[in-house]
Structure formats: structure tokens, C-alpha cells
Design an enzyme around this catalytic site. Structure first.
Site, PDB file in Angstrom:
ATOM      1  N   GLU A  35       7.038   0.151  17.009  1.00  0.00           N
ATOM      2  CA  GLU A  35       7.538  -1.016  16.280  1.00  0.00           C
ATOM      3  C   GLU A  35       6.638  -2.237  16.486  1.00  0.00           C
ATOM      4  O   GLU A  35       6.387  -3.004  15.552  1.00  0.00           O
ATOM      5  CB  GLU A  35       8.964  -1.342  16.711  1.00  0.00           C
ATOM      6  CG  GLU A  35      10.001  -0.314  16.277  1.00  0.00           C
ATOM      7  CD  GLU A  35      10.130  -0.203  14.769  1.00  0.00           C
ATOM      8  OE1 GLU A  35       9.736  -1.159  14.060  1.00  0.00           O
ATOM      9  OE2 GLU A  35      10.609   0.826  14.286  1.00  0.00           O
ATOM     10  N   GLN A  57       2.866  -6.437  11.188  1.00  0.00           N
ATOM     11  CA  GLN A  57       1.684  -6.973  10.503  1.00  0.00           C
ATOM     12  C   GLN A  57       0.540  -5.973  10.402  1.00  0.00           C
ATOM     13  O   GLN A  57      -0.627  -6.352  10.239  1.00  0.00           O
ATOM     14  CB  GLN A  57       1.198  -8.260  11.197  1.00  0.00           C
ATOM     15  CG  GLN A  57       2.261  -9.358  11.209  1.00  0.00           C
ATOM     16  CD  GLN A  57       1.836 -10.585  11.974  1.00  0.00           C
ATOM     17  OE1 GLN A  57       1.568 -10.517  13.170  1.00  0.00           O
ATOM     18  NE2 GLN A  57       1.778 -11.715  11.302  1.00  0.00           N
ATOM     19  N   THR A  58       0.854  -4.673  10.486  1.00  0.00           N
ATOM     20  CA  THR A  58      -0.154  -3.618  10.397  1.00  0.00           C
ATOM     21  C   THR A  58       0.422  -2.459   9.595  1.00  0.00           C
ATOM     22  O   THR A  58       1.599  -2.155   9.710  1.00  0.00           O
ATOM     23  CB  THR A  58      -0.572  -3.129  11.799  1.00  0.00           C
ATOM     24  OG1 THR A  58      -0.910  -4.252  12.623  1.00  0.00           O
ATOM     25  CG2 THR A  58      -1.770  -2.209  11.718  1.00  0.00           C
ATOM     26  N   GLY A  61      -5.801  -5.846  16.181  1.00  0.00           N
ATOM     27  CA  GLY A  61      -5.622  -7.265  15.927  1.00  0.00           C
ATOM     28  C   GLY A  61      -4.313  -7.803  16.485  1.00  0.00           C
ATOM     29  O   GLY A  61      -3.513  -7.075  17.066  1.00  0.00           O
ATOM     30  N   TYR A  64      14.885  -8.097  15.318  1.00  0.00           N
ATOM     31  CA  TYR A  64      14.620  -6.860  14.577  1.00  0.00           C
ATOM     32  C   TYR A  64      14.179  -5.738  15.515  1.00  0.00           C
ATOM     33  O   TYR A  64      14.707  -4.626  15.471  1.00  0.00           O
ATOM     34  CB  TYR A  64      13.548  -7.075  13.493  1.00  0.00           C
ATOM     35  CG  TYR A  64      12.918  -5.756  13.116  1.00  0.00           C
ATOM     36  CD1 TYR A  64      13.610  -4.846  12.328  1.00  0.00           C
ATOM     37  CD2 TYR A  64      11.676  -5.376  13.636  1.00  0.00           C
ATOM     38  CE1 TYR A  64      13.075  -3.599  12.041  1.00  0.00           C
ATOM     39  CE2 TYR A  64      11.130  -4.137  13.347  1.00  0.00           C
ATOM     40  CZ  TYR A  64      11.831  -3.256  12.547  1.00  0.00           C
ATOM     41  OH  TYR A  64      11.315  -2.019  12.278  1.00  0.00           O
ATOM     42  N   ASP A  88      13.719  -6.145   8.688  1.00  0.00           N
ATOM     43  CA  ASP A  88      12.279  -6.414   8.668  1.00  0.00           C
ATOM     44  C   ASP A  88      11.896  -6.721   7.229  1.00  0.00           C
ATOM     45  O   ASP A  88      12.756  -6.910   6.365  1.00  0.00           O
ATOM     46  CB  ASP A  88      11.492  -5.238   9.242  1.00  0.00           C
ATOM     47  CG  ASP A  88      11.477  -4.016   8.328  1.00  0.00           C
ATOM     48  OD1 ASP A  88      12.312  -3.953   7.388  1.00  0.00           O
ATOM     49  OD2 ASP A  88      10.644  -3.117   8.543  1.00  0.00           O
ATOM     50  N   CYS A  95      14.992   5.737  -7.617  1.00  0.00           N
ATOM     51  CA  CYS A  95      15.646   5.128  -6.460  1.00  0.00           C
ATOM     52  C   CYS A  95      17.029   5.734  -6.254  1.00  0.00           C
ATOM     53  O   CYS A  95      17.842   5.792  -7.192  1.00  0.00           O
ATOM     54  CB  CYS A  95      15.774   3.620  -6.658  1.00  0.00           C
ATOM     55  SG  CYS A  95      16.634   2.795  -5.296  1.00  0.00           S
ATOM     56  N   THR A 140      -5.682 -15.112  11.827  1.00  0.00           N
ATOM     57  CA  THR A 140      -4.479 -15.907  11.542  1.00  0.00           C
ATOM     58  C   THR A 140      -4.644 -16.606  10.195  1.00  0.00           C
ATOM     59  O   THR A 140      -4.766 -15.955   9.173  1.00  0.00           O
ATOM     60  CB  THR A 140      -4.158 -16.889  12.685  1.00  0.00           C
ATOM     61  OG1 THR A 140      -5.229 -17.838  12.842  1.00  0.00           O
ATOM     62  CG2 THR A 140      -3.945 -16.145  13.997  1.00  0.00           C
TER      63      THR A 140
END
Length: 368
Positions: free
Chosen positions: A40, A45-46, A84, A123, A141, A207, A309
């Protein structure tokens, strides 16, 4: 009217048949709270595709929280290098130390205890508690927020306190549905957002919960969620010094352990940001004076563009002559084999390998 039970049951039925075979969902990882935490944190951000190899490498080196807690930070950063956002690795290291010192090396089970671990937010705590322990802890998230913003629907910026409260309330109602298991329904919502309810061009015809979706009924699935315009990144112009000794070793500097800078504690080609009105060669001369190296700029070797950033950075790498600086804890001449054991940001790793003395011309051309 939003029906949590109907939504949850349809979603879980779809997930049972359609979920991806991800490394952290395999049997030996699926219910281990430490391994869930690692996945997690890495996924923040990856992308999933990028995380896979790093996840395996990291766990091979640190298979449990105690092995991570006992490791040096430099070793942790070396294993993390390339992913990163290195504060994540430091916080994961601190969390492992807290598990060892405050919980006797046993990963805590209670949601509030997980939430109290360094770097663990609402989260992440909910994800670990629900997946590892089947606790009815909600999660929100980016994927879940997007799904729920279309299902409910939610108007305006999702980051406002009012909309955050609405999203967490809906997630709580869903995970409380007694006919589904938390360890299934929470990952199912994330998977739906990743595979079907995507940011652009969601796949509404396939869906499993389209009948529950207000955005789809109103033909607004491409309007929601509302995404505020991003601020343009701030341009930054940096220079770094490529200094090599007679044997080809490259001069590297360890960045300070200062919370105000990125890449703290990692190794790099000596680098500085140009001041307003300062040329690249002037910046290099100043940098050399600061390090006691008396850099003499020769030629620009390569220019690399990358982002950190909120900054868009143009980095010029210059070959320089340097007097032999006295080595210290933070300034060393490094050969290729030594570099393998150093924590280096990915852009600096690529530069180092680009100019490493044992690289052939063809290998150098393939780098960067």
C-alpha cells in the site's frame, strides 16, 4: 437512492471473477499485514506496473517488520531507490521500528493502533485492517473516491471537507454490509476504479454496478469527478558536477539529512540550483568552493529533464576538473561496484551509470 448492499454484492461477484493476479494478492502475501502495508505504501503515487519488481526486491531484503526495523536507513533507501517519494521509505522504516519497540515485533490488529504507526493515514490503516484482519474498516483512495463520486454522485472538488465526509460515509456503509467480506469488498472497489471506472472514458457498458450509478444514468460519467485545474510546475534550473579521478571514479556527495530537502541522506553527483542571473559555470564554481573542491568547468556532458514534487527541473551535467578533495563521510570518490550499495535517486543513478568507466559506448548510449 444509493443501496450499499446492492452495490457491494454486485461488486464482489464481479471481483471474484475479474480481479488481477497481483503479487501482493498471492497466497503468501495476501493476509500478511506487513506485506500489505509495504504494497500500500509503494502504491501511493506509483502505478501497479512500476511497483511489482520493487515489491519483490524489497521483501526479499526485508521479509518482515523486524528485519526492516533492524536495517540501516541507507540500506532501506538503496532498496527503495527508483520508486521516488523517499519519505515513504523512511516512514515505513519508522513504522517497522514502532512495531518492534511498541508492539513486541507483532503487527498490531486494532485500527487505531495501525493508524498510530508513523506515516500511516486513514486509508492505509483501513486497507491493512480490512485486508489482513477482515475488519470492517472503510477505505477511500483515489480509485474509490472516483467510483463513489459517480455512484452517489458527488459534486465539486472531492477534497473539500464536506465531500470527504460523504465519501467516507458511503465507504463505511459499503464495508458494513454483512453479506460481503471486508477483505474482498474493499479491494473490489479499488479494482473497479483501476479497470472499469477509469478517470477517462470509463467502461460503463461492462461495469457490474452501472445500475447503481447516478452519473451513468445522467450521462455524466465523463464529467465526474470534478478535477480542479492543476497548477503548472515551477521551473528549476540545476547543474551537477561530473568529476572523475585518474581511475575513473566519480565524485559523489551525500545530501544532508534535512527534512526541508528531497533525497535527504542519498548520494548524488554534486548538484546545486542556479541563482537568478547566475550562469551554469558560475554555479559550478560556487558549488566547488562550498565543497572545498575548486571545480573548473570544462564541457557540458548532457542535459536531463525530470520532475520532483511540484518542480520541473532542467539539470545540466558538466564535466569539471577538481582538485582531489579530502574524502569525508559525505564526499567520496566512488567506483561502479561501490555505487551498487549506495542509495541514489534514479536520475543520479542513470547519470552515474552513463559515465561509469566500465561502460562500453553502446551501453552508455542506451542509458538516459
Amino acid at each position: 437512492m444509493f443501496s450499499p448492499a446492492s452495490f457491494a454484492e454486485k461488486l464482489v461477484a464481479w471481483f471474484d471473477k475479474s480481479q488481477r493476479d497481483l503479487r501482493w494478492r498471492q497466497a503468501h502475501n495476501a493476509t500478511d499485514p506487513y506485506r500489505i502495508l509495504v504494497s500500500e505504501v509503494m502504491l501511493q503515487q506509483t502505478t501497479v506496473a512500476a511497483v511489482g519488481p520493487f515489491y519483490e526486491r524489497f521483501l526479499n531484503r526485508f521479509p518482515n517488520s523486524n528485519s526492516l526495523a533492524e536495517a540501516d536507513e541507507a540500506d532501506v533507501l538503496t532498496q527503495w531507490a527508483g520508486l521516488g517519494y523517499y519519505a515513504r521509505a523512511r516512514n515505513l522504516h519508522k513504522a517497522a521500528k514502532a512495531i518492534q519497540s511498541e508492539h513486541g515485533g507483532i503487527f498490531p490488529r486494532e485500527l487505531d493502533e495501525i493508524l498510530a504507526l508513523p506515516g500511516v493515514g486513514r486509508y492505509t490503516a483501513g486497507a491493512v485492517a480490512s485486508i489482513a484482519y477482515n475488519s470492517r474498516a472503510p477505505i477511500v483512495d483515489a480509485n474509490v473516491a472516483r467510483v463513489l463520486s459517480r455512484i452517489l454522485p458527488v459534486e465539486g472538488d472531492l477534497k473539500t471537507s464536506k465531500n470527504q465526509a460523504a465519501l467516507w460515509d458511503a465507504a463505511t456503509q459499503i464495508v458494513q454490509v454483512e453479506s460481503v467480506e471486508p477483505h474482498t469488498v474493499n479491494p473490489a472497489m479499488m479494482e473497479l476504479g483501476a479497470l472499469i471506472c477509469t478517470p477517462k472514458n470509463p467502461r460503463c457498458p461492462v461495469c457490474p454496478v452501472s445500475d447503481n450509478c447516478q452519473a451513468q444514468k445522467q450521462n455524466r460519467q465523463n464529467e465526474l469527478p470534478f478535477i480542479p485545474p492543476k497548477k503548472a510546475p515551477t521551473p528549476m534550473f540545476d547543474v551537477c558536477a561530473l568529476a572523475q579521478d585518474a581511475t575513473g571514479r566519480i565524485l559523489l556527495r551525500q545530501r544532508p539529512n534535512n527534512a526541508d530537502i528531497w533525497w535527504q541522506g542519498m548520494w548524488e553527483l554534486p548538484r546545486t540550483t542556479r541563482s537568478e542571473g547566475e550562469s551554469s559555470t558560475e554555479a559550478l564554481i560556487r558549488l566547488g568552493q562550498e565543497l572545498g573542491c575548486a571545480f573548473v568547468p570544462q564541457t557540458r556532458a548532457i542535459t536531463v529533464k525530470h520532475g520532483v514534487t511540484r518542480y520541473a527541473i532542467e539539470l545540466e551535467c558538466w564535466r569539471v576538473q577538481a582538485n582531489q578533495p579530502a574524502e569525508s563521510e559525505t564526499l567520496k570518490w566512488i567506483g561502479t561496484e561501490e555505487a551498487d550499495n549506495l542509495a541514489m535517486p534514479s536520475v543520479m543513478r542513470r547519470l552515474f551509470e552513463r559515465f561509469a568507466p566500465n561502460r562500453t559506448s553502446s551501453e552508455q548510449l542506451s542509458l538516459l
